[in-house]
Design an enzyme around this catalytic site. Structure first.
Site, short mmCIF file in Angstrom:
data_model
loop_
_atom_site.label_atom_id
_atom_site.label_comp_id
_atom_site.label_asym_id
_atom_site.label_seq_id
_atom_site.Cartn_x
_atom_site.Cartn_y
_atom_site.Cartn_z
N GLU A 155 0.85 -1.20 0.00
CA GLU A 155 0.00 0.00 0.00
C GLU A 155 0.88 1.24 0.00
OE1 GLU A 155 -3.43 0.25 0.31
OE2 GLU A 155 -4.04 -1.78 0.93
N ASP A 200 -7.66 1.63 -7.14
CA ASP A 200 -6.28 1.89 -6.77
C ASP A 200 -5.33 0.93 -7.47
OD1 ASP A 200 -7.51 -0.13 -5.07
OD2 ASP A 200 -5.69 -0.09 -3.84
N HIS A 214 -4.45 -3.20 -7.85
CA HIS A 214 -5.70 -3.72 -7.29
C HIS A 214 -6.83 -3.54 -8.29
CE1 HIS A 214 -8.23 -4.05 -3.32
NE2 HIS A 214 -8.29 -5.13 -4.05
ZN ZN Z 1 -6.39 -1.75 -2.80
#
Ligand code: ZN
Length: 215
Positions: free
Chosen positions: A140, A197, A187
């Site tokens: 992330e 994202d 993703h």
């Molecule tokens: Zn994600």
């Protein structure tokens, strides 16, 4: 392979111990194959959403207080690592790594364990494997999307920082050395109906070399 004098600095910030009600990862009985990296972004922009506050407000309030978060200064704190981790804890999700705006790399779940970052997911064709969590590492970046964040809409350069890309490149180098990684995907590519994202502003040329394009 480039030999680095300094090992990559990674700050360990483990997810909580599982409880009977909730867990944030699965420890596989057999060593798992890791051949895919999934790139995400996350932010605390949704902190004051009614639904989130209704469901988790009490649980996350102490973290907001510690950081000095108010509805008025959310924009200043949207990338705060502790706030973002508190959201993960509340939702029962996780990722192996979070990369802060200044390039700091946090590890939340060991590589060997399955983290809950991809959800219902399917690799692009012709791979087509489902349950991407089981064979991937989730990374992330603390970032937002132009549709949700006026500062990114005004200047796309605000989407991801150079420090984040530099750390991500180093982390990818480490992961591709340690595991037989054959693909790095967004993703939004493995859950296109649900996720956006890392989005159109992510510079794939920084991590997706010819040998890491899904095939
Ligand atoms: Zn994600």
């Amino acid at each position: 392979m480039v030999c680095r004098a300094e090992p990559l600095e990674i700050i360990q910030s483990p997810m909580p111990e599982p409880t009977p009600e909730i867990n944030w990862y699965r420890v596989p009985e057999e060593p798992r194959v890791i051949d895919t990296v999934v790139i995400h972004y996350t932010s605390a922009l949704g902190w004051f959403n009614e639904d989130f506050q209704e469901q988790f407000g009490e649980q996350v309030a102490p973290v907001a207080e510690k950081v000095g978060l108010t509805p008025e200064n959310l924009n200043e704190h949207k990338f705060d690592f502790q706030l973002n981790k508190a959201i993960f804890v509340a939702y029962g999700v996780s990722a192996h790594y979070i990369i802060d705006r200044d390039g700091t790399i946090y590890q939340l779940v060991p590589d060997e364990w399955v983290a809950w970052h991809a959800g219902v997911s399917k690799m692009p064709s012709p791979d087509d494997r489902e349950m991407v969590n089981t064979f991937s590492i989730g990374i992330e970046l603390l970032a937002t999307h132009p549709d949700d964040d006026p500062s990114v809409k005004a200047d796309p350069e605000n989407a991801f920082t150079e420090a984040q890309y530099a750390s991500l490149e180093q982390l990818m180098e480490k992961l591709t050395t340690e595991y037989p990684i054959t693909a790095v995907v967004g993703h939004d590519e493995i859950a296109p109906d649900r996720k956006k994202d890392p989005g159109p502003l992510f510079d794939w040329s920084r991590v997706r070399h010819d040998d890491l394009t899904p095939h």
